[in-house]
Design a protein around this motif. Structure first.
Motif, PDB file in Angstrom:
ATOM      1  N   MET A  88     -12.070 -24.054  37.425  1.00  0.00           N
ATOM      2  CA  MET A  88     -10.690 -24.099  36.962  1.00  0.00           C
ATOM      3  C   MET A  88      -9.961 -25.247  37.662  1.00  0.00           C
ATOM      4  SD  MET A  88      -7.603 -21.274  37.257  1.00  0.00           S
ATOM      5  CE  MET A  88      -8.383 -20.139  36.120  1.00  0.00           C
ATOM      6  N   GLY A  89      -9.159 -25.965  36.885  1.00  0.00           N
ATOM      7  CA  GLY A  89      -8.307 -27.014  37.418  1.00  0.00           C
ATOM      8  C   GLY A  89      -6.875 -26.815  36.979  1.00  0.00           C
ATOM      9  N   LEU A  90      -6.068 -27.821  37.196  1.00  0.00           N
ATOM     10  CA  LEU A  90      -4.664 -27.743  36.801  1.00  0.00           C
ATOM     11  C   LEU A  90      -4.465 -27.901  35.308  1.00  0.00           C
ATOM     12  CD1 LEU A  90      -3.049 -29.899  39.639  1.00  0.00           C
ATOM     13  CD2 LEU A  90      -3.365 -27.413  39.565  1.00  0.00           C
ATOM     14  N   TRP A  91      -5.448 -28.470  34.618  1.00  0.00           N
ATOM     15  CA  TRP A  91      -5.256 -28.795  33.216  1.00  0.00           C
ATOM     16  C   TRP A  91      -6.224 -28.061  32.289  1.00  0.00           C
ATOM     17  CZ3 TRP A  91      -1.020 -31.817  32.807  1.00  0.00           C
ATOM     18  CH2 TRP A  91      -0.643 -32.535  33.939  1.00  0.00           C
ATOM     19  N   GLN A  92      -7.372 -27.622  32.795  1.00  0.00           N
ATOM     20  CA  GLN A  92      -8.364 -27.014  31.921  1.00  0.00           C
ATOM     21  C   GLN A  92      -9.327 -26.154  32.727  1.00  0.00           C
ATOM     22  OE1 GLN A  92     -10.478 -30.232  30.062  1.00  0.00           O
ATOM     23  NE2 GLN A  92     -11.040 -31.191  31.989  1.00  0.00           N
ATOM     24  N   VAL A  93     -10.097 -25.363  31.972  1.00  0.00           N
ATOM     25  CA  VAL A  93     -11.153 -24.524  32.534  1.00  0.00           C
ATOM     26  C   VAL A  93     -12.476 -24.953  31.896  1.00  0.00           C
ATOM     27  CG1 VAL A  93     -12.039 -22.175  32.779  1.00  0.00           C
ATOM     28  CG2 VAL A  93      -9.581 -22.588  32.868  1.00  0.00           C
TER      29      VAL A  93
ATOM     30  N   ALA B 214      -8.621 -26.631  27.450  1.00  0.00           N
ATOM     31  CA  ALA B 214      -7.332 -26.824  28.108  1.00  0.00           C
ATOM     32  C   ALA B 214      -6.578 -25.508  28.194  1.00  0.00           C
ATOM     33  CB  ALA B 214      -6.502 -27.862  27.352  1.00  0.00           C
ATOM     34  N   HIS B 215      -5.713 -25.414  29.186  1.00  0.00           N
ATOM     35  CA  HIS B 215      -4.876 -24.222  29.322  1.00  0.00           C
ATOM     36  C   HIS B 215      -3.964 -24.105  28.107  1.00  0.00           C
ATOM     37  CE1 HIS B 215      -6.273 -23.440  33.333  1.00  0.00           C
ATOM     38  NE2 HIS B 215      -5.850 -24.616  33.779  1.00  0.00           N
ATOM     39  N   GLY B 216      -3.840 -22.875  27.610  1.00  0.00           N
ATOM     40  CA  GLY B 216      -3.103 -22.677  26.373  1.00  0.00           C
ATOM     41  C   GLY B 216      -1.630 -23.016  26.475  1.00  0.00           C
ATOM     42  N   SER B 217      -0.970 -22.618  27.550  1.00  0.00           N
ATOM     43  CA  SER B 217       0.466 -22.815  27.678  1.00  0.00           C
ATOM     44  C   SER B 217       0.809 -23.075  29.143  1.00  0.00           C
ATOM     45  CB  SER B 217       1.232 -21.589  27.178  1.00  0.00           C
ATOM     46  OG  SER B 217       2.622 -21.703  27.433  1.00  0.00           O
ATOM     47  N   PHE B 218       1.732 -23.990  29.334  1.00  0.00           N
ATOM     48  CA  PHE B 218       2.163 -24.292  30.695  1.00  0.00           C
ATOM     49  C   PHE B 218       2.882 -23.099  31.314  1.00  0.00           C
ATOM     50  CE2 PHE B 218       5.541 -25.822  33.531  1.00  0.00           C
ATOM     51  CZ  PHE B 218       4.782 -26.469  34.483  1.00  0.00           C
ATOM     52  N   LEU B 219       3.705 -22.409  30.530  1.00  0.00           N
ATOM     53  CA  LEU B 219       4.452 -21.271  31.055  1.00  0.00           C
ATOM     54  C   LEU B 219       3.559 -20.075  31.335  1.00  0.00           C
ATOM     55  CD1 LEU B 219       7.630 -21.449  28.792  1.00  0.00           C
ATOM     56  CD2 LEU B 219       7.332 -22.331  31.116  1.00  0.00           C
ATOM     57  N   ALA B 220       2.380 -20.030  30.691  1.00  0.00           N
ATOM     58  CA  ALA B 220       1.466 -18.912  30.915  1.00  0.00           C
ATOM     59  C   ALA B 220       0.644 -19.065  32.183  1.00  0.00           C
ATOM     60  CB  ALA B 220       0.529 -18.764  29.714  1.00  0.00           C
ATOM     61  N   LEU B 221       0.691 -20.218  32.822  1.00  0.00           N
ATOM     62  CA  LEU B 221      -0.068 -20.431  34.042  1.00  0.00           C
ATOM     63  C   LEU B 221       0.554 -19.667  35.205  1.00  0.00           C
ATOM     64  CD1 LEU B 221      -0.717 -24.289  33.852  1.00  0.00           C
ATOM     65  CD2 LEU B 221      -2.382 -22.476  33.471  1.00  0.00           C
ATOM     66  N   PRO B 222      -0.242 -19.341  36.213  1.00  0.00           N
ATOM     67  CA  PRO B 222       0.327 -18.736  37.424  1.00  0.00           C
ATOM     68  C   PRO B 222       1.304 -19.703  38.100  1.00  0.00           C
ATOM     69  CG  PRO B 222      -2.061 -18.456  37.364  1.00  0.00           C
ATOM     70  CD  PRO B 222      -1.714 -19.396  36.249  1.00  0.00           C
ATOM     71  N   PRO B 223       2.248 -19.202  38.875  1.00  0.00           N
ATOM     72  CA  PRO B 223       3.257 -20.091  39.492  1.00  0.00           C
ATOM     73  C   PRO B 223       2.636 -21.179  40.352  1.00  0.00           C
ATOM     74  CG  PRO B 223       3.902 -17.783  39.693  1.00  0.00           C
ATOM     75  CD  PRO B 223       2.516 -17.776  39.168  1.00  0.00           C
ATOM     76  N   GLU B 224       1.575 -20.857  41.101  1.00  0.00           N
ATOM     77  CA  GLU B 224       0.998 -21.879  41.980  1.00  0.00           C
ATOM     78  C   GLU B 224       0.394 -23.032  41.200  1.00  0.00           C
ATOM     79  OE1 GLU B 224      -2.210 -18.717  41.389  1.00  0.00           O
ATOM     80  OE2 GLU B 224      -0.038 -18.807  41.741  1.00  0.00           O
ATOM     81  N   LEU B 225      -0.141 -22.768  40.011  1.00  0.00           N
ATOM     82  CA  LEU B 225      -0.714 -23.851  39.206  1.00  0.00           C
ATOM     83  C   LEU B 225       0.379 -24.667  38.515  1.00  0.00           C
ATOM     84  CD1 LEU B 225      -3.870 -22.195  37.575  1.00  0.00           C
ATOM     85  CD2 LEU B 225      -3.700 -23.585  39.648  1.00  0.00           C
ATOM     86  N   ARG B 226       1.441 -24.020  38.096  1.00  0.00           N
ATOM     87  CA  ARG B 226       2.544 -24.757  37.470  1.00  0.00           C
ATOM     88  C   ARG B 226       3.189 -25.718  38.469  1.00  0.00           C
ATOM     89  NH1 ARG B 226       4.313 -19.652  35.348  1.00  0.00           N
ATOM     90  NH2 ARG B 226       6.106 -19.742  36.761  1.00  0.00           N
TER      91      ARG B 226
ATOM     92  N   TRP C 230      -1.372 -24.350  48.954  1.00  0.00           N
ATOM     93  CA  TRP C 230      -0.839 -23.159  48.294  1.00  0.00           C
ATOM     94  C   TRP C 230      -1.897 -22.496  47.419  1.00  0.00           C
ATOM     95  CZ3 TRP C 230       3.824 -23.150  44.359  1.00  0.00           C
ATOM     96  CH2 TRP C 230       4.201 -21.822  44.120  1.00  0.00           C
ATOM     97  N   VAL C 231      -2.593 -23.296  46.613  1.00  0.00           N
ATOM     98  CA  VAL C 231      -3.645 -22.737  45.762  1.00  0.00           C
ATOM     99  C   VAL C 231      -4.755 -22.137  46.621  1.00  0.00           C
ATOM    100  CG1 VAL C 231      -5.412 -23.318  44.060  1.00  0.00           C
ATOM    101  CG2 VAL C 231      -3.120 -24.265  43.834  1.00  0.00           C
ATOM    102  N   ALA C 232      -5.097 -22.796  47.720  1.00  0.00           N
ATOM    103  CA  ALA C 232      -6.126 -22.249  48.606  1.00  0.00           C
ATOM    104  C   ALA C 232      -5.674 -20.922  49.215  1.00  0.00           C
ATOM    105  CB  ALA C 232      -6.450 -23.260  49.699  1.00  0.00           C
ATOM    106  N   TYR C 233      -4.411 -20.820  49.578  1.00  0.00           N
ATOM    107  CA  TYR C 233      -3.889 -19.581  50.150  1.00  0.00           C
ATOM    108  C   TYR C 233      -3.937 -18.439  49.136  1.00  0.00           C
ATOM    109  CZ  TYR C 233      -0.440 -16.280  51.985  1.00  0.00           C
ATOM    110  OH  TYR C 233       0.199 -15.140  52.420  1.00  0.00           O
ATOM    111  N   ILE C 234      -3.535 -18.710  47.900  1.00  0.00           N
ATOM    112  CA  ILE C 234      -3.595 -17.680  46.864  1.00  0.00           C
ATOM    113  C   ILE C 234      -5.037 -17.273  46.588  1.00  0.00           C
ATOM    114  CG2 ILE C 234      -3.070 -17.168  44.452  1.00  0.00           C
ATOM    115  CD1 ILE C 234      -0.624 -17.257  46.270  1.00  0.00           C
ATOM    116  N   THR C 235      -5.950 -18.240  46.634  1.00  0.00           N
ATOM    117  CA  THR C 235      -7.366 -17.930  46.409  1.00  0.00           C
ATOM    118  C   THR C 235      -7.898 -17.000  47.491  1.00  0.00           C
ATOM    119  OG1 THR C 235      -7.664 -20.093  45.358  1.00  0.00           O
ATOM    120  CG2 THR C 235      -9.645 -18.946  46.086  1.00  0.00           C
ATOM    121  N   VAL C 236      -7.501 -17.239  48.743  1.00  0.00           N
ATOM    122  CA  VAL C 236      -7.943 -16.365  49.833  1.00  0.00           C
ATOM    123  C   VAL C 236      -7.369 -14.959  49.666  1.00  0.00           C
ATOM    124  CG1 VAL C 236      -7.797 -15.999  52.326  1.00  0.00           C
ATOM    125  CG2 VAL C 236      -8.292 -18.271  51.434  1.00  0.00           C
TER     126      VAL C 236
END
Length: 224
Positions: A48-53, A66-78, A139-145
């Protein structure tokens, strides 16, 4: 000796800044922020990346969506997507400003103060680019942990882990910050200010006129 040291510091700062900016751009767009290995199907690896899976299969086939919607992404990815794009822009701006302020360039040689300002501005922009790279990656690493050690999720559910882009982003942010610090510190070097040129010497005739002595030709008393 001091001038040579500052020149080497500027060269090292520019090298670190360029490496950090390129690494930051790569981190922004590669889909390797998170990895997921399915226990039920070990032949597939999810990235998973910022733009696609992307899904990588054993045969080497990679399918990305690609991710379907920008608003549907988790806050850390947005927020990370916005901050990484900002970091790329600041890094490019900082490299351009710092390059114009280097000692080896003839730009603004007659304005040493302008060269110091360009070098200092480039260093500050690169430092901000490093911060805006380290914040989203961390931030993304922290959420992943947190998600990995979440006890409310059953053990049978696969967990996301760190991807290669996470480590690349940390190196990129460190390089940008270190390069910007070196360039900003070298802005106060004495070699950045070009030494004043020698005073212009006046011609003998000009000095004579300035001193009040009028030169006359030798045959001025001859009557034609």
């Amino acid at each position: 000796m001091a001038g040579g040291w500052w020149a080497k510091a500027q060269a090292a700062g520019m090298l670190l800044a360029l490496l950090g900016w390129i690494s930051s751009c790569v981190t922004t767009f590669v889909p390797l922020w998170k990895n997921l290995n399915l226990d039920l199907n070990e032949l597939e690896v999810w990235n998973m990346g910022l733009w696609q899976v992307c899904i990588t299969q054993e045969e080497g086939v990679v399918e990305c969506q690609a991710h379907g919607s920008f608003l549907a992404l988790p806050p850390e990815l947005r927020i990370s997507r916005l901050l990484m794009c900002l970091s790329n822009g600041l890094g490019l701006l900082g490299c351009l400003l710092a390059a114009l302020g280097l000692e080896g360039w003839r730009t603004c040689e007659d304005k040493p103060g302008r060269k110091r300002q360009l070098l200092l501005g480039g260093g500050v922009a690169l430092g901000m680019a490093g911060i805006t790279t380290l914040v989203p990656v961390s931030w993304v690493a922290y959420i992943t942990v947190l998600d990995f050690w979440d006890e409310t999720v059953p053990d049978i559910v696969p967990r996301w882990e760190f991807g290669e882009a996470t480590f690349l982003g940390w190196f990129a942010g460190a390089f940008l910050a270190a390069g910007g610090l070196l360039l900003a510190c070298s802005a106060g070097s004495t070699r950045t200010a070009s030494p004043p040129g020698p005073a212009c010497r006046q011609a003998p005739a000009a000095r004579g006129l300035a001193g009040g002595r009028h030169l006359q030709p030798k045959n001025a008393d001859l009557v034609i």
